[in-house]
Design a protein around this motif. Structure first.
Motif, PDB file in Angstrom:
ATOM      1  N   MET A   1       0.817  -1.212   0.000  1.00  0.00           N
ATOM      2  CA  MET A   1       0.000   0.000   0.000  1.00  0.00           C
ATOM      3  C   MET A   1       0.853   1.265   0.000  1.00  0.00           C
ATOM      4  SD  MET A   1      -3.048  -1.010  -0.389  1.00  0.00           S
ATOM      5  CE  MET A   1      -4.041   0.392   0.061  1.00  0.00           C
ATOM      6  N   LEU A   2       2.086   1.189   0.495  1.00  0.00           N
ATOM      7  CA  LEU A   2       2.979   2.346   0.421  1.00  0.00           C
ATOM      8  C   LEU A   2       3.325   2.634  -1.032  1.00  0.00           C
ATOM      9  CD1 LEU A   2       4.773   4.524   1.719  1.00  0.00           C
ATOM     10  CD2 LEU A   2       6.560   2.768   1.943  1.00  0.00           C
ATOM     11  N   THR A   3       3.649   1.586  -1.770  1.00  0.00           N
ATOM     12  CA  THR A   3       3.955   1.761  -3.196  1.00  0.00           C
ATOM     13  C   THR A   3       2.725   2.266  -3.942  1.00  0.00           C
ATOM     14  OG1 THR A   3       5.546  -0.052  -2.998  1.00  0.00           O
ATOM     15  CG2 THR A   3       4.963   0.660  -5.222  1.00  0.00           C
ATOM     16  N   MET A   4       1.560   1.735  -3.602  1.00  0.00           N
ATOM     17  CA  MET A   4       0.318   2.227  -4.216  1.00  0.00           C
ATOM     18  C   MET A   4       0.122   3.712  -3.906  1.00  0.00           C
ATOM     19  SD  MET A   4      -3.521   0.739  -3.786  1.00  0.00           S
ATOM     20  CE  MET A   4      -4.901   1.412  -4.726  1.00  0.00           C
ATOM     21  N   ALA A   5       0.461   4.124  -2.690  1.00  0.00           N
ATOM     22  CA  ALA A   5       0.334   5.539  -2.313  1.00  0.00           C
ATOM     23  C   ALA A   5       1.241   6.422  -3.156  1.00  0.00           C
ATOM     24  CB  ALA A   5       0.637   5.717  -0.829  1.00  0.00           C
ATOM     25  N   PHE A   6       2.429   5.927  -3.488  1.00  0.00           N
ATOM     26  CA  PHE A   6       3.321   6.689  -4.377  1.00  0.00           C
ATOM     27  C   PHE A   6       2.642   6.921  -5.731  1.00  0.00           C
ATOM     28  CE2 PHE A   6       7.337   4.654  -2.269  1.00  0.00           C
ATOM     29  CZ  PHE A   6       7.190   5.466  -1.157  1.00  0.00           C
ATOM     30  N   VAL A   7       2.002   5.881  -6.265  1.00  0.00           N
ATOM     31  CA  VAL A   7       1.302   6.014  -7.551  1.00  0.00           C
ATOM     32  C   VAL A   7       0.140   6.996  -7.396  1.00  0.00           C
ATOM     33  CG1 VAL A   7       0.027   4.810  -9.367  1.00  0.00           C
ATOM     34  CG2 VAL A   7       2.005   3.703  -8.296  1.00  0.00           C
ATOM     35  N   GLY A   8      -0.558   6.917  -6.275  1.00  0.00           N
ATOM     36  CA  GLY A   8      -1.645   7.860  -6.007  1.00  0.00           C
ATOM     37  C   GLY A   8      -1.150   9.296  -5.955  1.00  0.00           C
ATOM     38  N   GLN A   9       0.030   9.505  -5.387  1.00  0.00           N
ATOM     39  CA  GLN A   9       0.623  10.848  -5.362  1.00  0.00           C
ATOM     40  C   GLN A   9       0.872  11.347  -6.780  1.00  0.00           C
ATOM     41  OE1 GLN A   9       4.412  11.132  -3.351  1.00  0.00           O
ATOM     42  NE2 GLN A   9       4.622  13.305  -3.820  1.00  0.00           N
ATOM     43  N   MET A  10       1.385  10.467  -7.642  1.00  0.00           N
ATOM     44  CA  MET A  10       1.618  10.871  -9.033  1.00  0.00           C
ATOM     45  C   MET A  10       0.298  11.303  -9.693  1.00  0.00           C
ATOM     46  SD  MET A  10       2.658   8.583 -12.342  1.00  0.00           S
ATOM     47  CE  MET A  10       1.108   7.692 -12.180  1.00  0.00           C
ATOM     48  N   LEU A  11      -0.758  10.534  -9.441  1.00  0.00           N
ATOM     49  CA  LEU A  11      -2.050  10.856 -10.044  1.00  0.00           C
ATOM     50  C   LEU A  11      -2.596  12.184  -9.531  1.00  0.00           C
ATOM     51  CD1 LEU A  11      -3.650   7.308  -9.955  1.00  0.00           C
ATOM     52  CD2 LEU A  11      -3.083   8.617 -12.025  1.00  0.00           C
ATOM     53  N   THR A  12      -2.554  12.393  -8.221  1.00  0.00           N
ATOM     54  CA  THR A  12      -3.097  13.645  -7.688  1.00  0.00           C
ATOM     55  C   THR A  12      -2.226  14.833  -8.083  1.00  0.00           C
ATOM     56  OG1 THR A  12      -2.061  13.263  -5.527  1.00  0.00           O
ATOM     57  CG2 THR A  12      -4.357  12.539  -5.802  1.00  0.00           C
ATOM     58  N   ASP A  13      -0.913  14.637  -8.202  1.00  0.00           N
ATOM     59  CA  ASP A  13      -0.055  15.708  -8.723  1.00  0.00           C
ATOM     60  C   ASP A  13      -0.451  16.052 -10.152  1.00  0.00           C
ATOM     61  OD1 ASP A  13       1.375  15.698  -6.353  1.00  0.00           O
ATOM     62  OD2 ASP A  13       3.190  14.806  -7.209  1.00  0.00           O
ATOM     63  N   THR A  14      -0.808  15.038 -10.930  1.00  0.00           N
ATOM     64  CA  THR A  14      -1.163  15.224 -12.337  1.00  0.00           C
ATOM     65  C   THR A  14      -2.484  15.963 -12.492  1.00  0.00           C
ATOM     66  OG1 THR A  14       0.042  13.237 -13.024  1.00  0.00           O
ATOM     67  CG2 THR A  14      -1.691  14.019 -14.506  1.00  0.00           C
ATOM     68  N   ILE A  15      -3.482  15.617 -11.700  1.00  0.00           N
ATOM     69  CA  ILE A  15      -4.811  16.206 -11.911  1.00  0.00           C
ATOM     70  C   ILE A  15      -4.992  17.523 -11.167  1.00  0.00           C
ATOM     71  CG2 ILE A  15      -5.799  13.967 -12.407  1.00  0.00           C
ATOM     72  CD1 ILE A  15      -7.103  13.962  -9.663  1.00  0.00           C
ATOM     73  N   GLY A  16      -4.170  17.787 -10.165  1.00  0.00           N
ATOM     74  CA  GLY A  16      -4.261  19.054  -9.458  1.00  0.00           C
ATOM     75  C   GLY A  16      -5.490  19.157  -8.576  1.00  0.00           C
ATOM     76  N   LEU A  17      -5.656  20.323  -7.978  1.00  0.00           N
ATOM     77  CA  LEU A  17      -6.752  20.541  -7.033  1.00  0.00           C
ATOM     78  C   LEU A  17      -8.124  20.558  -7.698  1.00  0.00           C
ATOM     79  CD1 LEU A  17      -5.117  23.262  -4.758  1.00  0.00           C
ATOM     80  CD2 LEU A  17      -5.413  20.826  -4.268  1.00  0.00           C
ATOM     81  N   GLU A  18      -8.169  20.898  -8.973  1.00  0.00           N
ATOM     82  CA  GLU A  18      -9.442  20.975  -9.685  1.00  0.00           C
ATOM     83  C   GLU A  18      -9.896  19.621 -10.214  1.00  0.00           C
ATOM     84  OE1 GLU A  18     -11.238  23.849  -9.830  1.00  0.00           O
ATOM     85  OE2 GLU A  18      -9.659  24.635  -8.525  1.00  0.00           O
ATOM     86  N   GLY A  19      -9.001  18.623 -10.170  1.00  0.00           N
ATOM     87  CA  GLY A  19      -9.312  17.306 -10.705  1.00  0.00           C
ATOM     88  C   GLY A  19     -10.025  16.423  -9.693  1.00  0.00           C
ATOM     89  N   ASP A  20     -10.520  15.292 -10.197  1.00  0.00           N
ATOM     90  CA  ASP A  20     -11.274  14.346  -9.378  1.00  0.00           C
ATOM     91  C   ASP A  20     -10.819  12.942  -9.746  1.00  0.00           C
ATOM     92  OD1 ASP A  20     -13.235  13.065  -7.852  1.00  0.00           O
ATOM     93  OD2 ASP A  20     -14.774  13.305  -9.379  1.00  0.00           O
ATOM     94  N   LEU A  21     -10.117  12.273  -8.828  1.00  0.00           N
ATOM     95  CA  LEU A  21      -9.697  10.895  -9.048  1.00  0.00           C
ATOM     96  C   LEU A  21     -10.902  10.006  -8.802  1.00  0.00           C
ATOM     97  CD1 LEU A  21      -7.426   8.897  -9.669  1.00  0.00           C
ATOM     98  CD2 LEU A  21      -6.832   8.942  -7.228  1.00  0.00           C
ATOM     99  N   ARG A  22     -11.378   9.336  -9.850  1.00  0.00           N
ATOM    100  CA  ARG A  22     -12.626   8.577  -9.762  1.00  0.00           C
ATOM    101  C   ARG A  22     -12.423   7.084  -9.551  1.00  0.00           C
ATOM    102  NH1 ARG A  22     -16.791  11.440 -13.979  1.00  0.00           N
ATOM    103  NH2 ARG A  22     -16.801  13.445 -12.912  1.00  0.00           N
ATOM    104  N   LYS A  23     -11.406   6.524 -10.171  1.00  0.00           N
ATOM    105  CA  LYS A  23     -11.105   5.095 -10.026  1.00  0.00           C
ATOM    106  C   LYS A  23      -9.599   4.933  -9.908  1.00  0.00           C
ATOM    107  CE  LYS A  23     -14.985   3.583 -12.868  1.00  0.00           C
ATOM    108  NZ  LYS A  23     -15.378   2.885 -14.109  1.00  0.00           N
ATOM    109  N   PHE A  24      -9.191   3.976  -9.074  1.00  0.00           N
ATOM    110  CA  PHE A  24      -7.767   3.755  -8.850  1.00  0.00           C
ATOM    111  C   PHE A  24      -7.610   2.341  -8.315  1.00  0.00           C
ATOM    112  CE2 PHE A  24      -4.100   5.111  -5.799  1.00  0.00           C
ATOM    113  CZ  PHE A  24      -3.145   4.549  -6.641  1.00  0.00           C
ATOM    114  N   GLY A  25      -7.090   1.450  -9.124  1.00  0.00           N
ATOM    115  CA  GLY A  25      -6.905   0.069  -8.699  1.00  0.00           C
ATOM    116  C   GLY A  25      -5.590  -0.471  -9.206  1.00  0.00           C
TER     117      GLY A  25
END
Length: 139
Positions: free
Chosen positions: A58-82
């Motif tokens: 889950m730590l490694t998954m969190a790193f990937v999640g950080q990349m995604l949220t960095d990419t979409i920014g504050l205005e974005g919405d992460l809808r699916k992540f598996g």
């Protein structure tokens, strides 16, 4: 990257994390509540046949999640992540998170983006693979 519009084939990332440390694994154990000693005690992990401690998936998954949220920014919405965990991460490993856009579509004032995502070690071994979908405002 906020305000970016995506096309199939676009690259997401990379996000390169510093080497994983044993201290980081102890801290993540406390934060996650996962106190399995394979993540913090070398002797226990060796007895379990792992050759030494391994990072929490889950730590490694969190790193990937950080990349995604960095990419979409504050205005974005992460809808699916598996993801699927496909390899072990050990102290000293440098993890690089990346992705590639596979599909985009418009939904009102938002662009919906589907992508393949992964994380690799410095040796090029993929340790996490998966898919994500996010929405960003159309600019």
């Amino acid at each position: 990257m906020a305000g970016r519009q995506f096309q199939p084939g676009d690259v997401i990332g990379p996000l390169v994390k510093p080497p994983v440390t044993k201290t980081q694994l102890v801290m993540y154990s406390g934060a996650s509540g996962d106190f399995n000693p394979i993540h913090t005690v070398d002797e226990y992990a060796k007895e379990a046949g792992l050759g030494g401690v391994i990072a929490h998936g889950m730590l490694t998954m969190a790193f990937v999640g950080q990349m995604l949220t960095d990419t979409i920014g504050l205005e974005g919405d992460l809808r699916k992540f598996g993801v699927r965990f496909t390899g072990m991460v050990r102290p000293g490993d440098v993890i690089t998170c990346e992705g590639q856009v596979t599909e985009t579509r418009k939904d009102g004032e938002q662009q919906i983006v589907s992508c393949e995502i992964w994380a690799s070690t410095q040796k090029g071994d993929k340790v996490v693979i998966g898919q994500a979908e996010f929405a960003v405002p159309i600019v």
